[in-house]
Design a protein around this motif. Sequence first.
Motif, PDB file in Angstrom:
ATOM      1  N   LYS A  90      -6.096  91.698  -4.752  1.00  0.00           N
ATOM      2  CA  LYS A  90      -5.915  91.336  -3.201  1.00  0.00           C
ATOM      3  C   LYS A  90      -6.020  90.001  -2.788  1.00  0.00           C
ATOM      4  O   LYS A  90      -5.390  89.348  -1.955  1.00  0.00           O
ATOM      5  CB  LYS A  90      -6.778  92.439  -2.475  1.00  0.00           C
ATOM      6  CG  LYS A  90      -6.994  92.100  -0.902  1.00  0.00           C
ATOM      7  CD  LYS A  90      -7.714  92.862  -0.156  1.00  0.00           C
ATOM      8  CE  LYS A  90      -8.313  92.390   1.106  1.00  0.00           C
ATOM      9  NZ  LYS A  90      -8.996  93.169   1.873  1.00  0.00           N
ATOM     10  N   HIS A 144     -27.887  91.203   3.858  1.00  0.00           N
ATOM     11  CA  HIS A 144     -27.968  90.932   5.132  1.00  0.00           C
ATOM     12  C   HIS A 144     -29.690  90.981   5.450  1.00  0.00           C
ATOM     13  O   HIS A 144     -29.915  90.276   6.655  1.00  0.00           O
ATOM     14  CB  HIS A 144     -27.412  92.057   6.136  1.00  0.00           C
ATOM     15  CG  HIS A 144     -25.926  91.755   6.232  1.00  0.00           C
ATOM     16  ND1 HIS A 144     -25.284  90.604   6.934  1.00  0.00           N
ATOM     17  CD2 HIS A 144     -25.119  92.558   5.656  1.00  0.00           C
ATOM     18  CE1 HIS A 144     -23.978  90.808   6.849  1.00  0.00           C
ATOM     19  NE2 HIS A 144     -23.790  91.875   6.146  1.00  0.00           N
ATOM     20  N   VAL A 158      -6.116  85.625   1.777  1.00  0.00           N
ATOM     21  CA  VAL A 158      -5.660  86.925   1.716  1.00  0.00           C
ATOM     22  C   VAL A 158      -4.238  87.064   2.067  1.00  0.00           C
ATOM     23  O   VAL A 158      -3.816  86.162   3.412  1.00  0.00           O
ATOM     24  CB  VAL A 158      -6.445  88.216   2.281  1.00  0.00           C
ATOM     25  CG1 VAL A 158      -7.712  88.306   1.420  1.00  0.00           C
ATOM     26  CG2 VAL A 158      -6.673  87.874   3.704  1.00  0.00           C
ATOM     27  N   THR A 177      -1.736  88.569   4.664  1.00  0.00           N
ATOM     28  CA  THR A 177      -1.754  89.128   5.931  1.00  0.00           C
ATOM     29  C   THR A 177      -0.355  89.316   6.631  1.00  0.00           C
ATOM     30  O   THR A 177       0.561  88.825   6.343  1.00  0.00           O
ATOM     31  CB  THR A 177      -2.526  88.834   7.179  1.00  0.00           C
ATOM     32  OG1 THR A 177      -2.048  87.633   7.895  1.00  0.00           O
ATOM     33  CG2 THR A 177      -4.065  88.434   6.610  1.00  0.00           C
ATOM     34  N   GLY A 227     -17.297  86.138   4.280  1.00  0.00           N
ATOM     35  CA  GLY A 227     -16.654  86.096   3.180  1.00  0.00           C
ATOM     36  C   GLY A 227     -17.423  86.174   1.976  1.00  0.00           C
ATOM     37  O   GLY A 227     -16.961  85.875   0.628  1.00  0.00           O
ATOM     38  N   SER A 270     -17.979  89.195   0.586  1.00  0.00           N
ATOM     39  CA  SER A 270     -17.528  90.185  -0.300  1.00  0.00           C
ATOM     40  C   SER A 270     -16.291  89.640  -1.007  1.00  0.00           C
ATOM     41  O   SER A 270     -15.911  89.804  -2.211  1.00  0.00           O
ATOM     42  CB  SER A 270     -17.096  91.491   0.433  1.00  0.00           C
ATOM     43  OG  SER A 270     -18.307  92.118   0.787  1.00  0.00           O
ATOM     44  N   GLN A 275     -19.919  96.843  -2.745  1.00  0.00           N
ATOM     45  CA  GLN A 275     -20.288  97.259  -1.532  1.00  0.00           C
ATOM     46  C   GLN A 275     -20.151  98.722  -1.205  1.00  0.00           C
ATOM     47  O   GLN A 275     -20.704  99.326  -0.541  1.00  0.00           O
ATOM     48  CB  GLN A 275     -19.699  96.278  -0.191  1.00  0.00           C
ATOM     49  CG  GLN A 275     -20.502  96.421   0.858  1.00  0.00           C
ATOM     50  CD  GLN A 275     -20.272  95.399   1.922  1.00  0.00           C
ATOM     51  OE1 GLN A 275     -19.359  94.388   1.444  1.00  0.00           O
ATOM     52  NE2 GLN A 275     -20.337  95.592   3.207  1.00  0.00           N
ATOM     53  N   PRO A 316     -23.387  85.890   7.926  1.00  0.00           N
ATOM     54  CA  PRO A 316     -23.086  87.157   8.958  1.00  0.00           C
ATOM     55  C   PRO A 316     -21.733  87.792   8.555  1.00  0.00           C
ATOM     56  O   PRO A 316     -21.022  87.344   7.486  1.00  0.00           O
ATOM     57  CB  PRO A 316     -22.400  86.274  10.151  1.00  0.00           C
ATOM     58  CG  PRO A 316     -22.359  84.745   9.693  1.00  0.00           C
ATOM     59  CD  PRO A 316     -22.895  84.579   8.593  1.00  0.00           C
ATOM     60  N   ASN A 317     -21.415  89.229   9.285  1.00  0.00           N
ATOM     61  CA  ASN A 317     -20.380  89.716   8.825  1.00  0.00           C
ATOM     62  C   ASN A 317     -18.961  89.055   9.021  1.00  0.00           C
ATOM     63  O   ASN A 317     -18.784  87.880   9.773  1.00  0.00           O
ATOM     64  CB  ASN A 317     -20.161  90.992   9.851  1.00  0.00           C
ATOM     65  CG  ASN A 317     -21.092  92.014   9.677  1.00  0.00           C
ATOM     66  OD1 ASN A 317     -21.857  92.429  10.727  1.00  0.00           O
ATOM     67  ND2 ASN A 317     -21.485  92.442   8.767  1.00  0.00           N
TER      68      ASN A 317
HETATM   69  N1  LIG Z   1      -5.949  91.797   4.529  1.00  0.00           N
HETATM   70  C1  LIG Z   1      -6.806  91.065   5.341  1.00  0.00           C
HETATM   71  N2  LIG Z   1      -6.021  90.658   6.581  1.00  0.00           N
HETATM   72  C2  LIG Z   1      -6.904  89.792   7.479  1.00  0.00           C
HETATM   73  N3  LIG Z   1      -7.974  89.669   7.229  1.00  0.00           N
HETATM   74  C3  LIG Z   1      -8.773  90.105   6.165  1.00  0.00           C
HETATM   75  C4  LIG Z   1      -7.942  91.063   5.301  1.00  0.00           C
HETATM   76  N4  LIG Z   1      -8.801  91.022   4.472  1.00  0.00           N
HETATM   77  C5  LIG Z   1      -9.947  90.544   4.639  1.00  0.00           C
HETATM   78  N5  LIG Z   1      -9.912  90.153   5.724  1.00  0.00           N
HETATM   79  C6  LIG Z   1     -11.012  89.031   6.380  1.00  0.00           C
HETATM   80  O1  LIG Z   1     -11.712  88.367   5.597  1.00  0.00           O
HETATM   81  C7  LIG Z   1     -13.141  87.961   6.083  1.00  0.00           C
HETATM   82  C8  LIG Z   1     -14.019  88.255   5.128  1.00  0.00           C
HETATM   83  O2  LIG Z   1     -14.271  89.370   4.545  1.00  0.00           O
HETATM   84  P1  LIG Z   1     -15.326  89.983   3.756  1.00  0.00           P
HETATM   85  O3  LIG Z   1     -15.282  91.509   3.633  1.00  0.00           O
HETATM   86  O4  LIG Z   1     -15.577  88.955   2.487  1.00  0.00           O
HETATM   87  O5  LIG Z   1     -16.863  89.497   4.553  1.00  0.00           O
HETATM   88  P2  LIG Z   1     -18.381  89.761   4.245  1.00  0.00           P
HETATM   89  O6  LIG Z   1     -18.991  88.405   4.417  1.00  0.00           O
HETATM   90  O7  LIG Z   1     -18.430  90.601   3.229  1.00  0.00           O
HETATM   91  O8  LIG Z   1     -18.682  90.786   5.473  1.00  0.00           O
HETATM   92  P3  LIG Z   1     -19.638  91.972   5.665  1.00  0.00           P
HETATM   93  O9  LIG Z   1     -21.200  91.167   5.800  1.00  0.00           O
HETATM   94  O10 LIG Z   1     -19.357  92.703   6.831  1.00  0.00           O
HETATM   95  O11 LIG Z   1     -19.459  92.574   4.351  1.00  0.00           O
HETATM   96  C9  LIG Z   1     -13.307  89.035   7.418  1.00  0.00           C
HETATM   97  O12 LIG Z   1     -12.949  88.292   8.504  1.00  0.00           O
HETATM   98  C10 LIG Z   1     -11.913  89.936   7.142  1.00  0.00           C
HETATM   99  O13 LIG Z   1     -11.652  90.661   8.247  1.00  0.00           O
END
Ligand SMILES: Nc1ncnc2c1ncn2[C@@H]1O[C@H](COP(=O)(O)OP(=O)(O)OP(=O)(O)O)[C@@H](O)[C@H]1O
Lengths: 252, 392
Positions: free
Chosen positions: A58, A206, A13, A15, A45, A47, A91, A41-42
């Motif tokens: 994005k 989760h 992504v 930033t 990645g 999503s 989500q 875990p949160n």
């Molecule tokens: N625009 C951005 N700038 C910086 N980091 C980003 C950006 N978009 C996403 N991220 C980061 O990418 C990582 C993965 O995000 P993602 O939403 O895929 O996680 P997830 O596994 O689905 O988490 P959750 O369980 O909380 O839903 C996170 O650390 C998030 O902060």
Amino acid sequence: MSTLEIKDLQVSVTTDDGPKEILKGVTLTISSGETHAIMGPNGSGKSTLAYSIAGHPKYQITGGSVTLDGEDILEMSVDERARAGLFLAMQYPVEVPGVSVANFLRTAKTAIDGEAPKLRTWVKDVNGAMERMSLDASFSQRSVNEGFSGGEKKRHEIAQLDLLDPNVAILDETDSGLDIDALKVVSDGVNRFRERENKAVLLITHYTRILRYIQPDHVHVFVDGRVAESGGPALAEELEANGYEKYVLAPR
Amino acid sequence: MTVTEASRESVAAVLEQDRVESHLNPPPSYDLTDHPVPTGREEVWRFTPIKRLRGILDGESSADALTWQTEVPEGITISTITAEEARDLGELPPNERPAALAVANAGGATLVDVPAEFASDEPLVLRLSGDSVDDLVWGHLVFRVGNHAEVTIVLVHTGSARYCTTTSYVVGDGAQVRILSLQDWEDDAVHLGRDSIRVGRDANVRHAAVTFGGDLVRMHTNVEYDGPGGEAELLGLYFADEGQHIEHRLFADHNAPKTKSNVVYKGALQGEGAHTVWIGNVLIRKVAEGIETYEENRNLVLTDGCQADSVPNLEIETGEIEGAGHASATARFDDEQLFYLRSRGVSEKEAQRLVVHGFFNDLIRKIDIPSVEEQLLATVEAELAKNVLKEI
Ligand SMILES: Nc1ncnc2c1ncn2[C@@H]1O[C@H](COP(=O)(O)OP(=O)(O)OP(=O)(O)O)[C@@H](O)[C@H]1O
Ligand SMILES: [Mg+2]
């Protein structure tokens, strides 16, 4: 038969400090008749994986491939992917003010099928799908997701799964924020979908509680942009007991 | 209702306040010398491309007219009166040059008389159409709505002209009035219009300005109250294409206590040089205790090269009010909305079409005049076909 094949997928992504790599080589094959669960875990990645497969603008694909029945879907536009048989239950479903659920569903169904659904049966189908998700018929006249509660949004996603009837469904934390009755309703919906022929499901969650209702064939542990381990349903139980500790690098 | 000392005082205060000037709006006057030819630098003219008015502001006299087609429900009468008679009926005096010119040059006014306690499901429809932009047409209309009447008034402008007009709605106590002014001109038309509304005690007026066509359309909607309890809902919908200038100027003058104004204007812009202006002025006078006002303007920019100016202004002379607020936003398509729709198989253009319809839908529903709803939706569709849905 359909097969979704993800090979060494790398995704970044943008930033303020330049591109940030989120997916660091994901490999996963999902075939029809199978249900795969991804747990992690949160921020690991999950999503990102789901959105990248669906084609959210994005996310930049920097390496690897995703094919559906051998066809490169990364070359397709978002709507072409959906018409090729992909579906993403999000989500955080998006609100679209002023567009009624009825109009939205009819437009989507027409787009997917390439022809308008038969009026008489369609109304019945929509009412049935809403009812099975315990959504009152009045939801049809409301704007898409606008003012829906968290749980209602999720049930609306599964009503769409039912009506649009894709081949491969990716469910991103559809179980989050559901009370126990809604969880049951949603699980029943997903299971009815799984009973149809040649359906594949990728379920991101989760919690093992949904896996008691929707039994996966495969469980993958997702950590830091990769699949860290894969196994059978027993892996989910183990994660429930021990958490992700052993997969996450100990802080130095 | 018994007249208490307190309300006697506020009536006296209203009379005094009549002379208080709002810095947002020039003082009203019939005298043309009070309204000099603008240079374009004035606050109230700075957004308007004056050259494109094609000399209207010079105020040449002209006998050109629009063609009228009317549908008049039984009980409503239409007649001609002099400018002096119009004045005596209680219209709001002109507060800028075009309206003053219209009164001076129209040679009398058309009076539409809706008797007290009138009620009908049928709308009053006036279809005004012009032949050519070479025609210079001065217009002066007065709608007198009697106490407790319930009426729907639809004005439709089509064809082409240089049309400069002032329209007054003098609304009696307890009346319920719905007004739709539709500007569906051809591409070259120029329209300067002022709709002024005097809202009777406890009356409710819903005014909708819908502008699609014309090279330059500049519409005023002014509201004043004749007593407490009056409510005005001012709605607007506009769609500016390539090169079009569409300007809506609102002025809600809360000159009586317990009055309400609610302004919602939404516009879409597409094509090089499409320009929209929305000015929302609200004045809450000292006497206007317990009033409620809210104004909102939203613009959806569909292509590059467009400009949407949006300026809400609130002048508050008393803090003793129920509520006052405003919102103004100009945005492009929301990527998340488009992504969501497209992830369900809907093509990009179709998704954009859905979003624009959605943007206008609630407003069209609020206008709530069933006989024109279909037409409005169809016109939005036709506008979209010009750009958003155009196959390249
Ligand atoms: N625009 C951005 N700038 C910086 N980091 C980003 C950006 N978009 C996403 N991220 C980061 O990418 C990582 C993965 O995000 P993602 O939403 O895929 O996680 P997830 O596994 O689905 O988490 P959750 O369980 O909380 O839903 C996170 O650390 C998030 O902060
Ligand atoms: Mg997530």
